[in-house]
Write a protein that holds these residues in place. Structure first.
Motif, PDB file in Angstrom:
ATOM      1  N   ASP A 238      35.096 -14.810  37.576  1.00  0.00           N
ATOM      2  CA  ASP A 238      33.892 -14.475  36.804  1.00  0.00           C
ATOM      3  C   ASP A 238      34.170 -13.243  35.934  1.00  0.00           C
ATOM      4  O   ASP A 238      35.267 -12.675  35.970  1.00  0.00           O
ATOM      5  CB  ASP A 238      32.677 -14.261  37.715  1.00  0.00           C
ATOM      6  CG  ASP A 238      32.928 -13.215  38.799  1.00  0.00           C
ATOM      7  OD1 ASP A 238      33.812 -12.357  38.600  1.00  0.00           O
ATOM      8  OD2 ASP A 238      32.252 -13.248  39.840  1.00  0.00           O
ATOM      9  N   CYS A 239      33.153 -12.863  35.155  1.00  0.00           N
ATOM     10  CA  CYS A 239      33.339 -11.733  34.227  1.00  0.00           C
ATOM     11  C   CYS A 239      33.741 -10.456  34.958  1.00  0.00           C
ATOM     12  O   CYS A 239      34.596  -9.714  34.487  1.00  0.00           O
ATOM     13  CB  CYS A 239      32.040 -11.469  33.451  1.00  0.00           C
ATOM     14  SG  CYS A 239      31.654 -12.750  32.253  1.00  0.00           S
ATOM     15  N   GLU A 240      33.118 -10.220  36.118  1.00  0.00           N
ATOM     16  CA  GLU A 240      33.392  -8.976  36.840  1.00  0.00           C
ATOM     17  C   GLU A 240      34.856  -8.934  37.296  1.00  0.00           C
ATOM     18  O   GLU A 240      35.510  -7.905  37.215  1.00  0.00           O
ATOM     19  CB  GLU A 240      32.442  -8.823  38.029  1.00  0.00           C
ATOM     20  CG  GLU A 240      31.055  -8.302  37.658  1.00  0.00           C
ATOM     21  CD  GLU A 240      30.336  -9.171  36.641  1.00  0.00           C
ATOM     22  OE1 GLU A 240      30.333 -10.416  36.829  1.00  0.00           O
ATOM     23  OE2 GLU A 240      29.821  -8.644  35.647  1.00  0.00           O
ATOM     24  N   ALA A 242      37.272 -10.488  35.858  1.00  0.00           N
ATOM     25  CA  ALA A 242      38.083 -10.333  34.642  1.00  0.00           C
ATOM     26  C   ALA A 242      38.155  -8.869  34.222  1.00  0.00           C
ATOM     27  O   ALA A 242      39.203  -8.374  33.804  1.00  0.00           O
ATOM     28  CB  ALA A 242      37.494 -11.184  33.520  1.00  0.00           C
ATOM     29  N   LEU A 243      37.019  -8.153  34.350  1.00  0.00           N
ATOM     30  CA  LEU A 243      36.978  -6.755  33.943  1.00  0.00           C
ATOM     31  C   LEU A 243      37.687  -5.851  34.952  1.00  0.00           C
ATOM     32  O   LEU A 243      38.225  -4.809  34.594  1.00  0.00           O
ATOM     33  CB  LEU A 243      35.516  -6.297  33.783  1.00  0.00           C
ATOM     34  CG  LEU A 243      34.748  -6.944  32.630  1.00  0.00           C
ATOM     35  CD1 LEU A 243      33.249  -6.722  32.775  1.00  0.00           C
ATOM     36  CD2 LEU A 243      35.233  -6.416  31.286  1.00  0.00           C
ATOM     37  N   LEU A 252      35.262  -9.327  26.398  1.00  0.00           N
ATOM     38  CA  LEU A 252      34.471 -10.540  26.597  1.00  0.00           C
ATOM     39  C   LEU A 252      33.644 -10.748  25.336  1.00  0.00           C
ATOM     40  O   LEU A 252      32.727  -9.978  25.043  1.00  0.00           O
ATOM     41  CB  LEU A 252      33.578 -10.404  27.829  1.00  0.00           C
ATOM     42  CG  LEU A 252      34.335 -10.200  29.147  1.00  0.00           C
ATOM     43  CD1 LEU A 252      33.381  -9.891  30.293  1.00  0.00           C
ATOM     44  CD2 LEU A 252      35.174 -11.423  29.478  1.00  0.00           C
ATOM     45  N   LEU A 291      31.118 -16.870  26.714  1.00  0.00           N
ATOM     46  CA  LEU A 291      31.908 -15.654  26.501  1.00  0.00           C
ATOM     47  C   LEU A 291      33.386 -15.998  26.637  1.00  0.00           C
ATOM     48  O   LEU A 291      33.791 -16.635  27.608  1.00  0.00           O
ATOM     49  CB  LEU A 291      31.536 -14.586  27.536  1.00  0.00           C
ATOM     50  CG  LEU A 291      30.115 -14.033  27.449  1.00  0.00           C
ATOM     51  CD1 LEU A 291      29.816 -13.161  28.662  1.00  0.00           C
ATOM     52  CD2 LEU A 291      29.917 -13.248  26.156  1.00  0.00           C
ATOM     53  N   GLY A 293      37.202 -14.717  27.125  1.00  0.00           N
ATOM     54  CA  GLY A 293      37.951 -13.566  27.627  1.00  0.00           C
ATOM     55  C   GLY A 293      39.239 -13.391  26.842  1.00  0.00           C
ATOM     56  O   GLY A 293      40.107 -14.251  26.874  1.00  0.00           O
ATOM     57  N   PHE A 376      33.561 -17.853  30.019  1.00  0.00           N
ATOM     58  CA  PHE A 376      32.549 -17.572  31.040  1.00  0.00           C
ATOM     59  C   PHE A 376      31.156 -17.957  30.548  1.00  0.00           C
ATOM     60  O   PHE A 376      30.843 -17.816  29.368  1.00  0.00           O
ATOM     61  CB  PHE A 376      32.558 -16.084  31.398  1.00  0.00           C
ATOM     62  CG  PHE A 376      33.909 -15.586  31.805  1.00  0.00           C
ATOM     63  CD1 PHE A 376      34.335 -15.692  33.119  1.00  0.00           C
ATOM     64  CD2 PHE A 376      34.778 -15.023  30.873  1.00  0.00           C
ATOM     65  CE1 PHE A 376      35.597 -15.255  33.502  1.00  0.00           C
ATOM     66  CE2 PHE A 376      36.038 -14.576  31.236  1.00  0.00           C
ATOM     67  CZ  PHE A 376      36.450 -14.690  32.569  1.00  0.00           C
ATOM     68  N   ARG A 378      27.361 -17.444  29.818  1.00  0.00           N
ATOM     69  CA  ARG A 378      26.702 -16.206  29.402  1.00  0.00           C
ATOM     70  C   ARG A 378      25.704 -15.697  30.444  1.00  0.00           C
ATOM     71  O   ARG A 378      25.470 -14.501  30.556  1.00  0.00           O
ATOM     72  CB  ARG A 378      25.967 -16.420  28.072  1.00  0.00           C
ATOM     73  CG  ARG A 378      26.901 -16.459  26.885  1.00  0.00           C
ATOM     74  CD  ARG A 378      26.119 -16.616  25.609  1.00  0.00           C
ATOM     75  NE  ARG A 378      25.298 -17.827  25.653  1.00  0.00           N
ATOM     76  CZ  ARG A 378      24.609 -18.287  24.615  1.00  0.00           C
ATOM     77  NH1 ARG A 378      24.629 -17.641  23.469  1.00  0.00           N
ATOM     78  NH2 ARG A 378      23.898 -19.381  24.708  1.00  0.00           N
ATOM     79  N   ARG A 381      27.768 -15.803  34.288  1.00  0.00           N
ATOM     80  CA  ARG A 381      29.008 -15.046  34.129  1.00  0.00           C
ATOM     81  C   ARG A 381      30.170 -15.657  34.916  1.00  0.00           C
ATOM     82  O   ARG A 381      31.192 -15.012  35.152  1.00  0.00           O
ATOM     83  CB  ARG A 381      28.802 -13.570  34.494  1.00  0.00           C
ATOM     84  CG  ARG A 381      27.818 -12.894  33.533  1.00  0.00           C
ATOM     85  CD  ARG A 381      27.447 -11.492  33.924  1.00  0.00           C
ATOM     86  NE  ARG A 381      28.478 -10.479  33.703  1.00  0.00           N
ATOM     87  CZ  ARG A 381      28.797  -9.953  32.533  1.00  0.00           C
ATOM     88  NH1 ARG A 381      28.190 -10.346  31.435  1.00  0.00           N
ATOM     89  NH2 ARG A 381      29.724  -9.020  32.445  1.00  0.00           N
ATOM     90  N   ASN A 383      33.365 -18.288  35.534  1.00  0.00           N
ATOM     91  CA  ASN A 383      34.412 -18.915  34.716  1.00  0.00           C
ATOM     92  C   ASN A 383      34.125 -20.411  34.593  1.00  0.00           C
ATOM     93  O   ASN A 383      34.005 -21.107  35.594  1.00  0.00           O
ATOM     94  CB  ASN A 383      35.769 -18.686  35.387  1.00  0.00           C
ATOM     95  CG  ASN A 383      36.930 -19.114  34.505  1.00  0.00           C
ATOM     96  OD1 ASN A 383      36.839 -20.106  33.790  1.00  0.00           O
ATOM     97  ND2 ASN A 383      38.012 -18.370  34.563  1.00  0.00           N
TER      98      ASN A 383
END
Lengths: 392, 386
Positions: A238-240, A242-243, A252, A291, A293, A376, A378, A381, A383
């Protein structure tokens, strides 16, 4: 490369957590966590402070009682067993040494307690000291050693034993960076050569990627991803995630798919094969935005032709322009951050390119290879590419 | 020409009647508006140097000048130097506003001026929303911002930052580094930034001074120091990973240059020795430095030297391969994203215990004198010997 180290022969994991939970009063520190550690593997438990890493290790070691679930070793439950009966060694950060004992005496401690023959103790200590490159300081007292040497003696003290599993709780986090890098590759080599089984907790993604066969990503008491280091970096769940993994951070960026083309940050490209099934699912649910990545190594600044490595002008649709908002030097190269339409995009530039770039100027950049980029949802969040691969 | 903001001249600090030399005859200058990083491992003398500049310790010899004037006899606190430590040292029982005003208050500054200055700093450091919050309730990075703001409010002519990010969580450090860069850009402060972390030094300083065992071994522009290390120790300290170093003698050989190490010889083809090396005779010892990024892995048959692969450390965007080359540890950086699906470029090449061929271009080799550890001006010359 193999995906995980599930090649320990028998197939029964040396250590297994089954639906493990831990509550402190109303607070849930660990929430229904399951994973298994194959023999002779190096597994990293990666997560920020407060994610539940130490709690997990303490439950496995038997230093705390679980609120629910089970711990199995070689397939049998060890739930009722005391820490001493579990054949697990736990290694902490800041291991203390006995100041009045030599390096050898400090390392031999755990073996003397077990009343092993002198010859065997010496053999064991010498072998581990050799691996950790501390053979030459075994006769010295801790106060005459450097910080790194002391930490190695302390690690050696734990490693002279051969338990079924080593649990390492941020064993290197108190060391300076150069020493940390050196020791972590020594740990990795020792683990492999001695065929140890390691579970190491760390808040540092680069440490986890560098040493582990498998990474367990822990967040707020839950395991959110279990994968190889390569997969964790390329296909975060997920976005978290990835960050959290990767420095400089992933960008993103808002993206849409229109007529089999993907549009993002002012650039566009034919829809890459890796995103086809995700785009199809989006279309079916009536969505077209998501989103994308984009890691900084995928983006290239476009400067005067002389500084471009191949001198080739890219296709106009795959380049865009933004305002430079930050330049961070890393030595041989720098990280340039540009802002476009309120979105920030990071990229690397060489020292020669950097000399041409100023804060506030506009900078053209390009994304040439769109294949394999993570995408991801939106709202959730999550994948949306991984789903297609049947991953949870 | 105006004098530099700070000049340190022949500064020495001895303890126990000279038995221990913590700082050994160092000299450097910080120009107005410049940030100089003092970079070195713990115990190298950075903090002692800082303490002498601030006035907390008296030097054994040497001089410290601010704006051209010696401050050796000026007591600490009167040197017009702002100091920010790693452990923030904010007053946790006070509000952010009281913290920011503190330095001005003890200087008995006019109330209206204090209010105006605090407002400016709060605006600049984005502390408006928490001005009346007790500092104890702030996060680590916010407390560090308050500590910096409190120091800036007194408008020091020189700012000393001592490991200011060490106590912050790794994930927040890039954010604070970015804030500090904005601060430098907009306020044109003169800063000495003390750190053991090369990432911080390289990302924040205009110039870097590398300190080791009480001595400054190189001062160089940030953009050049990694590329042009002047000393073996700098080469072995900077870069992630730092340079590979091999020691041996250099000699002209048929078809190139022979590098004669203990027990083996490597031939660098299609190049010749620079005049500087030839003049020194054949028995001089050298240390050759080359970047892991420049050491390429090729198939074992092609490489004219071969190394055993010990392990591969995945970094995400690339990977570091640890090699054993005839008893010497070497590192090679494999570029390219490591994708689990497609795998690395050539998985056969990367198995532990496998042999790999090594390739290195002669122009990527830096030559150091093995006695003085200093870099030679010249490098291997492309083309055959004359």
């Amino acid at each position: 490369m193999t995906t995980t180290a599930a090649n320990s022969g028998s197939g029964v994991p040396v250590l297994e957590a089954r639906e493990l939970s831990k509550r402190y009063g109303r607070k849930t520190a660990l929430d229904n966590v399951s994973f298994s550690i194959p023999g002779e593997s190096f597994v990293a438990l990666l997560g920020p402070a407060g994610a539940g890493k130490t709690t997990t290790l303490r439950l496995l070691a038997g230093l705390e009682r679980e609120s629910g679930g089970d711990v199995l070793m070689d397939g049998s439950s060890v739930a009722g067993l005391e820490p001493k009966e579990r054949d697990i060694a736990m290694i902490f950060d800041n291991l203390a040494l006995y100041p009045h004992k030599t390096g050898f005496q400090n390392m031999a401690g755990p073996l003397l307690e077990r009343r092993l023959p002198r010859e065997e103790i010496k053999e064991r200590v010498d072998a581990v000291a050799e691996k950790l490159r501390i053979a030459h300081i075994l006769g010295r007292l801790p106060k005459t050693m450097s910080g790194g040497e002391r930490q190695r003696i302390a690690l050696g003290r734990a490693l002279v034993r051969s338990p079924r599993v080593f649990l390492l709780d941020e064993p290197l986090s108190s060391l300076d960076a150069p020493l940390r890098f050196k020791l972590r590759s020594e740990l990795k080599r020792l683990q492999r050569e001695e065929k140890h089984t390691f579970l190491m907790a760390t808040p540092d993604f680069s440490e986890a990627l560098a040493v582990a066969d498998t990474v367990l990503l822990l967040r707020a008491g839950k395991i959110v991803q279990e994968s190889s280091p390569e997969d964790l970096y390329a296909c975060p769940v997920d976005c978290e995630a990835a960050l959290f993994v990767g420095s400089p951070q992933i960008s993103l960026l808002r993206a849409v798919v229109r007529e089999e083309r993907i549009h993002c940050a002012g650039m566009s490209s034919p829809l890459p094969a890796s995103l086809e099934s995700a785009a199809q699912r989006l279309r079916q649910s009536g969505e077209d935005g998501f989103l994308l990545g984009v890691r900084p190594e995928r983006v290239r600044p476009l400067l005067s032709p002389s500084s471009a490595p191949d001198g080739k002008a890219p296709d106009a649709s795959s380049s865009s322009v933004g305002e430079v908002v930050d330049i961070e030097s890393q030595g041989l190269r720098s990280i340039v951050t540009v802002c476009r339409d309120k979105e920030q995009i990071g990229m690397f530039c060489s020292a020669a390119q950097r000399a041409e770039i100023r804060i506030g100027q506009s900078l053209a950049f390009t994304l040439e290879d769109w294949e394999g980029l993570p995408a991801f949802d939106r709202i959730t969040r999550k994948n949306i590419v991984r789903q297609g691969a049947g991953q949870g | 020409m105006s004098a530099p903001k700070l000049e340190v001249i022949g500064l020495t600090k001895e303890y126990k009647d000279g038995a221990v030399i913590a700082v050994d005859n160092i000299g450097f200058a910080v120009e107005s508006g410049e940030t100089l990083a003092l970079l070195g491992p713990s115990g190298c003398g950075k903090s002692t140097t800082l303490n002498m500049i601030v006035g907390l310790e008296q030097p054994s010899s040497g001089d410290i000048r601010i704006d051209g004037r010696s401050v050796i006899d000026v007591p600490a606190g009167r040197r017009d130097i702002g100091l920010v430590f790693q452990d923030y040292a904010v007053f946790t029982s006070m509000s952010v506003r009281e913290n920011l005003a503190f330095g001005l208050k003890i200087r008995k500054t006019d109330k209206a001026v204090i209010a105006r200055e605090v407002g400016k700093i709060a605006e600049f450091l984005d502390l408006w929303d928490c001005l009346d919050v007790k500092a104890a309730h702030l996060s680590g990075s916010e407390q560090q911002r308050v500590a910096i703001g409190r120091t800036l409010a007194t408008k020091p002519s020189l700012l000393l930052l001592d490991e200011p990010l060490s106590n912050l969580e790794a994930s927040i450090r890039p954010v604070v580094r970015r804030e500090l860069r904005r601060l430098q850009q907009e306020l044109h402060l003169s800063i000495i930034y003390v750190t053991h972390d090369q990432t911080e030094a390289l990302s924040l300083a205009d110039r870097v001074a590398i300190m080791s065992y009480g001595k400054i071994i190189q001062v160089e522009e940030t953009l050049r120091i990694v590329e042009r290390p002047g000393h073996v120790q700098v080469a072995q300290f900077l870069g992630e990973p730092p340079m590979n170093i091999l020691r041996g003698r250099l000699a002209d050989a048929e078809g190139g240059v022979a590098f004669v190490c203990a027990g083996f010889t490597v031939l660098f083809p299609d190049c010749s020795l620079p005049e500087q090396v030839r003049e020194r005779g054949p028995n001089k010892q050298y240390a050759l430095g080359f970047r892991a990024e420049d050491l390429r892995l090729i198939s074992p048959e092609q490489g004219q030297w071969q190394g055993e692969i010990l392990e591969v450390e995945i970094r995400g965007a690339d990977a570091v391969v640890n090699l054993n080359f005839r008893g010497n540890p070497l590192k090679s950086v494999l570029p390219g994203e490591f994708r689990a699906k497609s795998g690395p470029a050539d998985p056969e090449l990367l198995r532990n215990g496998c042999l790999a061929g090594l390739a290195l271009e002669p122009e990527n080799i830096v030559i150091f004198d093995a006695d003085s550890n200093l870099r030679l001006e010249s490098a291997l010359v492309r083309g055959s010997a004359v």
